[in-house]
Design an enzyme around this catalytic site. Structure first.
Site, PDB file in Angstrom:
ATOM      1  CD  GLU A  25      -2.914   0.983   2.421  1.00  0.00           C
ATOM      2  OE1 GLU A  25      -2.879   0.001   3.174  1.00  0.00           O
ATOM      3  OE2 GLU A  25      -3.808   1.854   2.465  1.00  0.00           O
ATOM      4  CG  ASN A 172      -9.595  -1.696   1.455  1.00  0.00           C
ATOM      5  OD1 ASN A 172      -9.317  -2.867   1.714  1.00  0.00           O
ATOM      6  ND2 ASN A 172      -9.339  -0.706   2.314  1.00  0.00           N
ATOM      7  CD  GLU A 173     -10.234  -2.363   6.146  1.00  0.00           C
ATOM      8  OE1 GLU A 173     -10.161  -1.265   6.709  1.00  0.00           O
ATOM      9  OE2 GLU A 173      -9.604  -3.362   6.529  1.00  0.00           O
ATOM     10  CE1 TYR A 248      -3.452  -6.112   8.942  1.00  0.00           C
ATOM     11  CE2 TYR A 248      -5.717  -5.354   8.767  1.00  0.00           C
ATOM     12  CZ  TYR A 248      -4.438  -5.471   8.233  1.00  0.00           C
ATOM     13  OH  TYR A 248      -4.160  -4.961   6.990  1.00  0.00           O
ATOM     14  CD  GLU A 304      -6.136  -4.684   4.233  1.00  0.00           C
ATOM     15  OE1 GLU A 304      -6.031  -4.299   5.411  1.00  0.00           O
ATOM     16  OE2 GLU A 304      -6.547  -3.960   3.311  1.00  0.00           O
ATOM     17  CD  GLN A 353       0.278  -2.497   3.708  1.00  0.00           C
ATOM     18  OE1 GLN A 353       1.069  -1.847   3.038  1.00  0.00           O
ATOM     19  NE2 GLN A 353      -0.905  -2.005   4.099  1.00  0.00           N
TER      20      GLN A 353
HETATM   21  O1  AHR Z   1      -3.037  -2.598   6.183  1.00  0.00           O
HETATM   22  C1  AHR Z   1      -3.303  -1.386   6.810  1.00  0.00           C
HETATM   23  C2  AHR Z   1      -4.768  -0.993   6.704  1.00  0.00           C
HETATM   24  O2  AHR Z   1      -5.553  -1.888   7.418  1.00  0.00           O
HETATM   25  C3  AHR Z   1      -5.360  -1.002   5.334  1.00  0.00           C
HETATM   26  O3  AHR Z   1      -5.123   0.157   4.622  1.00  0.00           O
HETATM   27  C4  AHR Z   1      -6.829  -1.128   5.604  1.00  0.00           C
HETATM   28  O4  AHR Z   1      -7.525  -1.762   4.572  1.00  0.00           O
HETATM   29  C5  AHR Z   1      -6.865  -1.881   6.916  1.00  0.00           C
HETATM   30  O5  AHR Z   1      -7.689  -1.262   7.836  1.00  0.00           O
END
Ligand code: AHR
Length: 501
Positions: A25, A172-173, A248, A304, A353
């Site tokens: 990103e 995205n999101e 995450y 992600e 990432q």
């Molecule tokens: O990976 C960091 C961020 O996490 C990304 O930009 C977003 O899609 C997510 O919230």
């Protein structure tokens, strides 16, 4: 002695190489400095891409790279990133540190990077602040071979032939940074936007990805699937080929992520427990997908995932730069083993990432570069790419704290095209060595080789000591006369065993 049973005759499904995908990103030092330094940089580069990083990443056989975001994708206007660099529009990256984005890395540069890496392309479009026309034109610019204003513009900018866009994310999101939409509203927008992701190359249709849920937001999956999954009028694919999931691992929760390098045993097990949770998410979202798509035409795309800790002290909070320890390595081991085991549902996964951001493969500091423990996990696991998942079961013991119990061993097994068997094992205990007996259904193992990644739970590589943690050959295993393998798994270790056909 606990056993790992492998049925080499039971092939469960193909492990898509894309499960070993990555994400880059416009965030912190991922693109700029991490991957792209520009042609005029004193850092050695090929067409602006830094050579050391590209060479390191090539060893992972990266199958696919997602770009330009993330949250950045929904404020990215692709036309700002084409044409002569001096004329490119500058913008503020409002999601990530309010820094100046000069757009010197754009579509042509991304395609060049993928070509150097030899990987597929996954581009994420802008639904949050972009128009349907803008998205349609981007597709035309990249993939149309005929005469048209956008294809001609691409030629004017130096690229005669269209590129191949393998995957395209429609937003995205969108439940958050991509527009704070309700699922019903997004689902309708998705239907509309995806209509204009035209399939100019019928031999290589673009695989369309719908924005899926955050963590356990099952309501989102249900509403979006209900309104947007339709296959009936499909010319090539349906409205959607895949739906995403973001997860995450924050050991202390979103507001208390904790240090990447300083943690105790309790936090270790909390992290392992949270890493294991992805399995429940895959299964629950999968159950909802099955209601609307019983033939399972739509895949789950975990685009992600990874560890998200506090940023390194003294660094820009908007840059999400964190160190990477053996704890990250075990989270990667657990997650990838789970993805392998769910390969009939998961088509692609992209760790967040690739460089200098969150759970990165590579960290850089100016001209210096180091490989993280997570890098080595991807190097050890690359042998699973495109293999056949084999049925396997490990006898495990629960370990951990009262609140966070996990099985002591994580595993998955695949067979490659030559018939070699790849076993990846993690020992989640930080104190106990484990002896494991590996038994096959009928096969008698004759020849095997192994590598290991191990170290103290909080150990990591620094620019001063970049080889503190690295993959090494491993010999603490034996093959019995009956073809059973006995292996010792040291505490806090990941082992890859390759058994010859
Ligand atoms: O990976 C960091 C961020 O996490 C990304 O930009 C977003 O899609 C997510 O919230």
């Amino acid at each position: 002695m606990p056993k790992l049973f492998i049925n080499e005759n039971k092939k469960v499904g193909k492990i898509h190489e894309e499960i070993y995908g990555h994400f880059a990103e416009h965030l912190g030092r991922c693109i700029y400095e991490g991957l792209y330094v520009g042609e005029d940089s004193p850092i050695p580069n090929v067409n602006g891409m830094r050579t050391d990083v590209v060479e390191a990443l090539k060893e992972l056989d990266i199958p696919v790279l997602r770009w330009p975001g993330g949250c950045f994708a929904d404020e990215y206007h692709w036309k700002d990133g084409i044409g002569p660099k001096e004329d490119r529009k500058k913008m503020i990256n409002t999601n990530w540190g309010d820094v100046l984005e000069d757009n010197s890395f754009g579509t042509h540069e991304f395609m060049e990077l993928c070509s150097q890496l030899g990987c597929k392309t996954y581009i994420n479009g802008n639904v949050g602040s972009g128009t349907v026309q803008e998205m349609a034109e981007w597709i035309e610019y990249m993939t149309f071979d005929g005469v048209s204003p956008l294809a001609d513009l691409r030629r004017k900018n130096g690229r005669e032939k269209p590129w191949r866009v393998d995957y395209f994310g429609v937003g995205n999101e969108n439940w958050g940074c991509g527009g704070n939409m309700t699922p019903e509203y997004y689902a309708n927008l998705y239907r509309r936007y995806q209509t204009f992701v035209k399939q100019y190359n019928v031999d290589a249709p673009i695989y369309k990805i719908c924005c899926g849920a955050n963590v356990d937001d099952y309501h989102w999956t249900e509403k979006v699937m209900a309104a947007a999954h339709d296959h009936t009028e499909a010319k090539f694919h349906g409205h959607m080929d895949g739906i995403s999931l973001h997860y995450y691992v924050h050991p202390g929760g979103w507001d208390n992520k904790g240090s990447a390098t300083r943690f105790d045993e309790a936090e270790w097990f909390r992290t392992m427990y949270k890493a294991m949770f992805i399995e429940q998410l895959v299964e629950e979202h999968g159950r909802i997908m099955d209601i609307f798509d019983p033939e399972r035409k739509i895949d789950l795309i975990v685009d992600e995932w990874g560890c998200w800790f506090d940023v390194e002290p003294g660094t820009n909070p908007g840059f999400l730069y964190q160190q990477n320890t053996m704890r990250d390595a075990l989270v990667a081991c657990i997650s990838l083993n789970i993805f392998n085991k769910h390969c009939r549902r998961i088509k692609m996964a992209n760790i967040a990432q690739v460089v200098n951001v969150l759970q990165a493969m590579v960290l850089t500091e100016g001209e210096k570069m180091l490989l993280t423990p997570t890098y080595y996990i991807f190097r050890m696991y690359k042998h699973h790419q495109n293999g056949q998942l084999l049925d396997s079961f490990a006898e495990t013991t629960e370990i951990g704290t009262d609140d966070y119990k996990v099985p002591d061993i994580s595993e998955s097994v695949s067979m490659d095209e030559k018939g070699n068997i790849h076993i990846t094992l993690g020992n989640l205990s930080i104190t106990e060595e484990k002896d494991l007996e590996i038994l096959f259904f009928a096969k008698k193992a004759e020849k095997a080789r192994a590598t290991i990644l191990t170290g103290a739970m909080d150990s990591y590589n620094t620019f001063e000591n970049p080889e503190n943690i690295k993959e090494e050959e491993y010999h603490a295993f034996s093959i019995m006369e009956n073809g059973i393998i006995n292996v010792i798994l040291p505490p806090c270790s990941v082992v890859h065993i390759e058994v010859e056909a």
